[in-house]
Design a protein around this motif. Structure first.
Motif, PDB file in Angstrom:
ATOM      1  N   GLU A  77      32.884  80.773  34.199  1.00  0.00           N
ATOM      2  CA  GLU A  77      32.051  81.004  33.022  1.00  0.00           C
ATOM      3  C   GLU A  77      32.888  81.289  31.778  1.00  0.00           C
ATOM      4  OE1 GLU A  77      28.575  83.345  33.323  1.00  0.00           O
ATOM      5  OE2 GLU A  77      28.276  82.927  35.454  1.00  0.00           O
ATOM      6  N   GLN A  78      32.208  81.222  30.623  1.00  0.00           N
ATOM      7  CA  GLN A  78      32.862  81.493  29.350  1.00  0.00           C
ATOM      8  C   GLN A  78      32.159  82.656  28.657  1.00  0.00           C
ATOM      9  OE1 GLN A  78      32.756  77.649  27.316  1.00  0.00           O
ATOM     10  NE2 GLN A  78      34.865  77.278  27.948  1.00  0.00           N
ATOM     11  N   TYR A 115      33.832  80.266  22.211  1.00  0.00           N
ATOM     12  CA  TYR A 115      33.726  80.589  23.632  1.00  0.00           C
ATOM     13  C   TYR A 115      35.093  80.446  24.301  1.00  0.00           C
ATOM     14  CZ  TYR A 115      28.676  80.451  23.013  1.00  0.00           C
ATOM     15  OH  TYR A 115      27.395  80.720  22.585  1.00  0.00           O
ATOM     16  N   VAL A 116      35.444  81.470  25.061  1.00  0.00           N
ATOM     17  CA  VAL A 116      36.728  81.451  25.770  1.00  0.00           C
ATOM     18  C   VAL A 116      36.457  81.637  27.262  1.00  0.00           C
ATOM     19  CG1 VAL A 116      37.975  82.376  23.795  1.00  0.00           C
ATOM     20  CG2 VAL A 116      37.072  83.946  25.524  1.00  0.00           C
ATOM     21  N   PRO A 117      37.319  81.091  28.128  1.00  0.00           N
ATOM     22  CA  PRO A 117      37.160  81.315  29.568  1.00  0.00           C
ATOM     23  C   PRO A 117      37.110  82.811  29.879  1.00  0.00           C
ATOM     24  CG  PRO A 117      38.785  79.605  29.167  1.00  0.00           C
ATOM     25  CD  PRO A 117      38.455  80.213  27.827  1.00  0.00           C
ATOM     26  N   SER A 121      39.388  86.520  28.669  1.00  0.00           N
ATOM     27  CA  SER A 121      38.820  87.689  28.009  1.00  0.00           C
ATOM     28  C   SER A 121      38.918  88.935  28.878  1.00  0.00           C
ATOM     29  CB  SER A 121      37.351  87.431  27.651  1.00  0.00           C
ATOM     30  OG  SER A 121      36.760  88.572  27.067  1.00  0.00           O
TER      31      SER A 121
END
Length: 212
Positions: A77-78, A115-117, A121
């Motif tokens: 997910e992101q 949006y980042v993986p 994060s």
């Protein structure tokens, strides 16, 4: 003559007794060193899992109640990252400080969502710098107690505290599992006691180890 015979018998017995005492002390010292390292490695893993649960809750609004959800979130997910550009002026409108919402309406600031993986994060540079470097992070083995194929116990839900519904989670294992492969009998640890982070009865993210 009798005294001499008794002495001849006692000398080897004392040597044998001294050997066993030395061996027992040395065994205790070795175990304590190994136990301390095992506990430290498990504490680091529990901290990693806490970090993952916190980020999961930020994204989902609740803690994950099983490792399948945590693993899928981490690997696939992101997470949205909102960045604001511009500045809210230090001025008043109708006697009130300009809020961020009003600043957005007036076009004084703007927001940009990227949006980042999830993995980037959750375990970002700041978090990785805080970890103990001697315990490498392996996301594929996060759910397993080190030196075993046994998974940590994981539970999550909600409780009521002061008429407020609070999200809670708990991840744990017992010391018997932590010391798998070591001779932990008759040592200074209660093997059925838990090493854990979080609580299903209190709104707490703390671990029950020393030096949180």
């Amino acid at each position: 003559m009798k005294a001499r015979n008794i002495a001849l018998i006692l000398i080897p017995l004392n040597i044998i007794l001294g050997y066993f005492i030395y061996n027992n002390i040395n065994s205790q010292i070795t175990f304590n060193k190994q136990a301390k390292e095992r506990i430290a490695e498990n504490v680091q893993k529990l901290k990693d899992l806490r970090q993952l649960q916190i980020k999961y809750r930020q994204a989902k609004g609740e803690f994950a109640e099983n490792f399948d959800k945590l693993t899928y979130f981490l690997q696939y997910e992101q997470i949205p990252i909102v960045k604001a550009t511009g500045e809210i002026p230090d001025s008043l409108i109708n006697g009130k400080q300009i809020s961020e919402e009003l600043a957005l309406e007036l076009g004084l600031i703007s927001r940009d969502t990227t949006y980042v993986p999830a993995q980037e994060s959750v375990f970002d540079a700041a978090y990785m710098d805080s970890r103990k470097k001697r315990f490498p992070l392996n996301i594929n083995m996060l759910k397993n107690v080190p030196y075993t194929d046994i998974e940590y116990n994981l539970d999550a839900g909600q409780i009521e505290k002061g008429n407020v519904i609070v999200q809670v989670f708990e991840i744990s294992t017992n010391y018997k599992t932590v010391f798998t492969g070591l001779d932990a009998k008759n040592k200074s640890y209660e093997l059925d006691a838990l090493l854990k982070v979080g609580s299903m009865t209190e709104a707490s993210l703390n671990g029950n180890w020393k030096n949180e």
